[in-house]
Design a protein around this motif. Structure first.
Motif, PDB file in Angstrom:
ATOM      1  N   GLN A 197      64.396  -9.523   2.626  1.00 47.84           N
ATOM      2  CA  GLN A 197      65.045  -9.875   1.366  1.00 47.84           C
ATOM      3  C   GLN A 197      65.220  -8.599   0.541  1.00 47.84           C
ATOM      4  O   GLN A 197      64.454  -7.661   0.671  1.00 47.84           O
ATOM      5  CB  GLN A 197      64.169 -10.849   0.579  1.00 47.84           C
ATOM      6  N   TYR A 202      58.667  -6.146  -1.662  1.00 46.00           N
ATOM      7  CA  TYR A 202      58.482  -6.221  -3.117  1.00 46.00           C
ATOM      8  C   TYR A 202      57.375  -5.256  -3.543  1.00 46.00           C
ATOM      9  O   TYR A 202      56.253  -5.652  -3.846  1.00 46.00           O
ATOM     10  CB  TYR A 202      58.164  -7.664  -3.529  1.00 46.00           C
ATOM     11  N   ARG A 209      48.560  -5.803  -7.350  1.00 49.63           N
ATOM     12  CA  ARG A 209      47.788  -6.221  -6.160  1.00 49.63           C
ATOM     13  C   ARG A 209      46.536  -5.355  -6.003  1.00 49.63           C
ATOM     14  O   ARG A 209      45.488  -5.830  -5.575  1.00 49.63           O
ATOM     15  CB  ARG A 209      48.690  -6.171  -4.922  1.00 49.63           C
ATOM     16  N   PHE A 230      55.009 -18.582  -2.911  1.00 55.42           N
ATOM     17  CA  PHE A 230      56.209 -17.732  -2.811  1.00 55.42           C
ATOM     18  C   PHE A 230      55.805 -16.419  -2.132  1.00 55.42           C
ATOM     19  O   PHE A 230      56.015 -15.326  -2.664  1.00 55.42           O
ATOM     20  CB  PHE A 230      56.807 -17.435  -4.199  1.00 55.42           C
ATOM     21  N   TRP A 236      50.357 -10.653  -1.576  1.00 53.38           N
ATOM     22  CA  TRP A 236      49.257 -10.985  -2.501  1.00 53.38           C
ATOM     23  C   TRP A 236      48.062 -11.547  -1.738  1.00 53.38           C
ATOM     24  O   TRP A 236      46.924 -11.123  -1.933  1.00 53.38           O
ATOM     25  CB  TRP A 236      49.724 -12.013  -3.539  1.00 53.38           C
ATOM     26  N   ASP A 252      55.988 -20.413   1.576  1.00 54.54           N
ATOM     27  CA  ASP A 252      57.319 -19.888   1.260  1.00 54.54           C
ATOM     28  C   ASP A 252      58.335 -20.768   1.978  1.00 54.54           C
ATOM     29  O   ASP A 252      58.047 -21.318   3.041  1.00 54.54           O
ATOM     30  CB  ASP A 252      57.472 -18.431   1.725  1.00 54.54           C
ATOM     31  N   GLN A 253      59.540 -20.880   1.386  1.00 51.98           N
ATOM     32  CA  GLN A 253      60.559 -21.683   2.060  1.00 51.98           C
ATOM     33  C   GLN A 253      61.263 -20.897   3.167  1.00 51.98           C
ATOM     34  O   GLN A 253      61.980 -21.463   3.981  1.00 51.98           O
ATOM     35  CB  GLN A 253      61.583 -22.191   1.045  1.00 51.98           C
ATOM     36  N   ASN A 278      57.654 -24.334   3.281  1.00 52.33           N
ATOM     37  CA  ASN A 278      57.904 -25.480   2.417  1.00 52.33           C
ATOM     38  C   ASN A 278      58.421 -24.999   1.059  1.00 52.33           C
ATOM     39  O   ASN A 278      58.216 -23.839   0.684  1.00 52.33           O
ATOM     40  CB  ASN A 278      56.576 -26.248   2.211  1.00 52.33           C
ATOM     41  N   ASP A 279      59.049 -25.906   0.358  1.00 55.23           N
ATOM     42  CA  ASP A 279      59.382 -25.653  -1.034  1.00 55.23           C
ATOM     43  C   ASP A 279      58.057 -25.665  -1.818  1.00 55.23           C
ATOM     44  O   ASP A 279      57.241 -26.584  -1.646  1.00 55.23           O
ATOM     45  CB  ASP A 279      60.312 -26.764  -1.524  1.00 55.23           C
ATOM     46  N   VAL A 280      57.846 -24.671  -2.660  1.00 50.78           N
ATOM     47  CA  VAL A 280      56.550 -24.565  -3.351  1.00 50.78           C
ATOM     48  C   VAL A 280      56.291 -25.787  -4.235  1.00 50.78           C
ATOM     49  O   VAL A 280      55.172 -26.312  -4.268  1.00 50.78           O
ATOM     50  CB  VAL A 280      56.466 -23.253  -4.166  1.00 50.78           C
ATOM     51  N   ASP A 300      53.759 -15.889  -7.462  1.00 52.66           N
ATOM     52  CA  ASP A 300      54.741 -14.821  -7.715  1.00 52.66           C
ATOM     53  C   ASP A 300      56.140 -15.306  -7.315  1.00 52.66           C
ATOM     54  O   ASP A 300      56.653 -14.940  -6.261  1.00 52.66           O
ATOM     55  CB  ASP A 300      54.326 -13.574  -6.903  1.00 52.66           C
TER      56      ASP A 300
END
Ligand SMILES: C[S@@+](CC[C@H](N)C(=O)[O-])C[C@H]1O[C@@H](n2cnc3c(N)ncnc32)[C@H](O)[C@@H]1O
Length: 396
Positions: A197, A202, A209, A230, A236, A252-253, A278-280, A300
């Motif tokens: 991404q 990130y 962290r 996420f 993290w 995370d999705q 999964n969707d959070v 996050d």
């Protein structure tokens, strides 16, 4: 190089160190200037001059001209290619000032490093370049070559069509990238090139962290069960595992199971974590309905607003998220809440968390407030380039 005369408003903006100009800031017409042309800006009332680039295709509500540097006194010309290489080298050496940043970091952060629209992330085996302005796009090949000379690893261009739209820039076919080898805070990752991404990783939360590791290392007992919401590559949660938390679940999705499992293996943490694709929000609802509890929750999410108009919905989104997280937090759980939404200030974010706690009947104790890492330089918290917020709490 073309010379343009500033209007009084333009001159005043430059004198007050602003970096963006609009059509009204010039006496001369800029309509026919080819997008991305570098120009010298001056005023008849001053012997100072500045250098920047123009894109007349940009809608007037946005800035159509950037200001990059002042022209050295007495100089009548300017060589952009030399300036760009100097900016790259300076940015790289600034990252080398800090241990760990040499192995991987945001190597170039747009205007903050002197070139608006240029973002570069640096990894063990490659650098990845994203170009979002026409003025920088003119030098894409030069940047790619100069960068690999400076870092010693190959550099790849990774355009983001959506960001380039505003400048009417063409979308080139992206070059095939290698899988990225990343080391951050002594944690290793390997990311497949087809799932990455943004520009790869990130890095913006590196210091937060590190702080998480410090906090966990200084506790007299370890939280037992952690949750990384996420998670992307799991940064993290992996930092928490490194600091001795025995078990972390990652959510995370995205198709990131392989990345997270691989990172556990690379860091000698096999059997210490589980990935849920999964969707959070769905995951949280299911976990709440099963009355699950976690002693460490790391939250996050992505940015919740793309414009200032979306701010109210973003705050509502955070509120919903924070309340659900708090319902899963066991007594004395450690919770970290982060935000990368530009339009939300530290004060607004903190208040959002406090309001959520009040509504959930949880007393919170603030342990730490953090901002973006040192490879995302800003001059103050009000700097436009400042966007990361991270707050750590104990939830009673
Ligand atoms: C800001 S990134 C998180 C970065 C990550 N925490 C790290 O430190 O590297 C946001 C992540 O949230 C994921 N995401 C976005 N919306 C989501 C949702 N509704 N449910 C689950 N994951 C989501 C994206 O796939 C992305 O990996």
């Amino acid at each position: 190089m073309r010379k343009l005369q500033l209007s009084r408003t333009g001159f005043n903006k430059l004198k007050s160190h602003q970096k963006e100009l609009k059509v009204i800031d010039f006496e001369d017409s800029i309509k026919s200037i080819p997008p991305g042309e570098w120009c010298i800006y001056s005023s008849p009332t001053s012997d100072e001059a500045w250098v920047g680039f123009i894109n007349p295709n940009i809608q007037d509500k946005f800035a159509c001209a950037q200001v990059l540097t002042s022209l050295p006194k007495g100089a009548s010309t300017f060589e952009p290619a030399i300036f760009i290489k100097e900016c790259l080298a300076k940015a790289y050496h600034k990252r080398l000032m800090f241990k760990g940043y040499d192995k991987g970091s945001r190597l170039f952060y747009g205007t903050s490093d002197g070139l608006t629209g240029l973002i570069i992330d640096h990894f063990e085996n490659a650098s990845v370049i994203q170009i979002n302005t026409a003025g920088i796009d003119r030098y894409r090949d030069h940047i790619q070559k100069a960068l690999s000379e400076i870092t010693g690893v190959p550099a790849f261009l990774l355009d983001n069509a959506k960001y380039r739209e505003k400048e009417s820039l063409p979308s080139f076919e992206n070059e095939p990238l290698p899988d990225l080898k990343i080391i951050e805070n002594d944690v290793e990752y390997s990311l497949r090139s087809d799932i990455i991404q943004k520009v790869g990783f990130y890095y913006d939360h590196r210091e937060n962290r590190i702080q998480l590791q410090q906090l966990l290392n200084r506790m007299t007992f370890k939280p037992d069960k952690g949750l990384d919401l996420f998670c992307y590559a799991g940064a993290w949660g992996l930092n928490a595992l490194k600091a001795g938390v025995p078990w972390v679940e990652f959510v995370d999705q995205g198709n990131l199971q392989e990345e997270v499992m691989n990172a556990l293996k690379l860091n000698g943490l096999v059997d210490r974590g589980l990935f849920h694709r999964n969707d959070v929000f769905k995951f949280l609802d299911e976990a709440i309905s099963k009355n699950r509890k976690f002693d460490l929750i790391l939250c996050d999410p992505p940015a919740f607003a793309k414009s200032v108009q979306q701010k109210p919905q973003a705050l509502e989104g955070y509120s919903k998220l924070h309340r659900k997280v708090m319902r899963l937090a066991s007594p004395l759980a450690i919770c970290t809440f982060s935000s990368c939404t530009h339009y939300i200030s530290h004060e607004e974010f903190q208040k959002n968390i406090l309001d959520a706690a009040n509504k959930e009947g949880r007393k919170i104790r603030l342990l730490y407030c953090g901002m973006q890492g040192w490879d995302h330089p800003v001059s103050s918290l009000d700097d436009k380039a400042n966007y990361i917020k991270s707050y750590f709490y104990i939830l009673e």
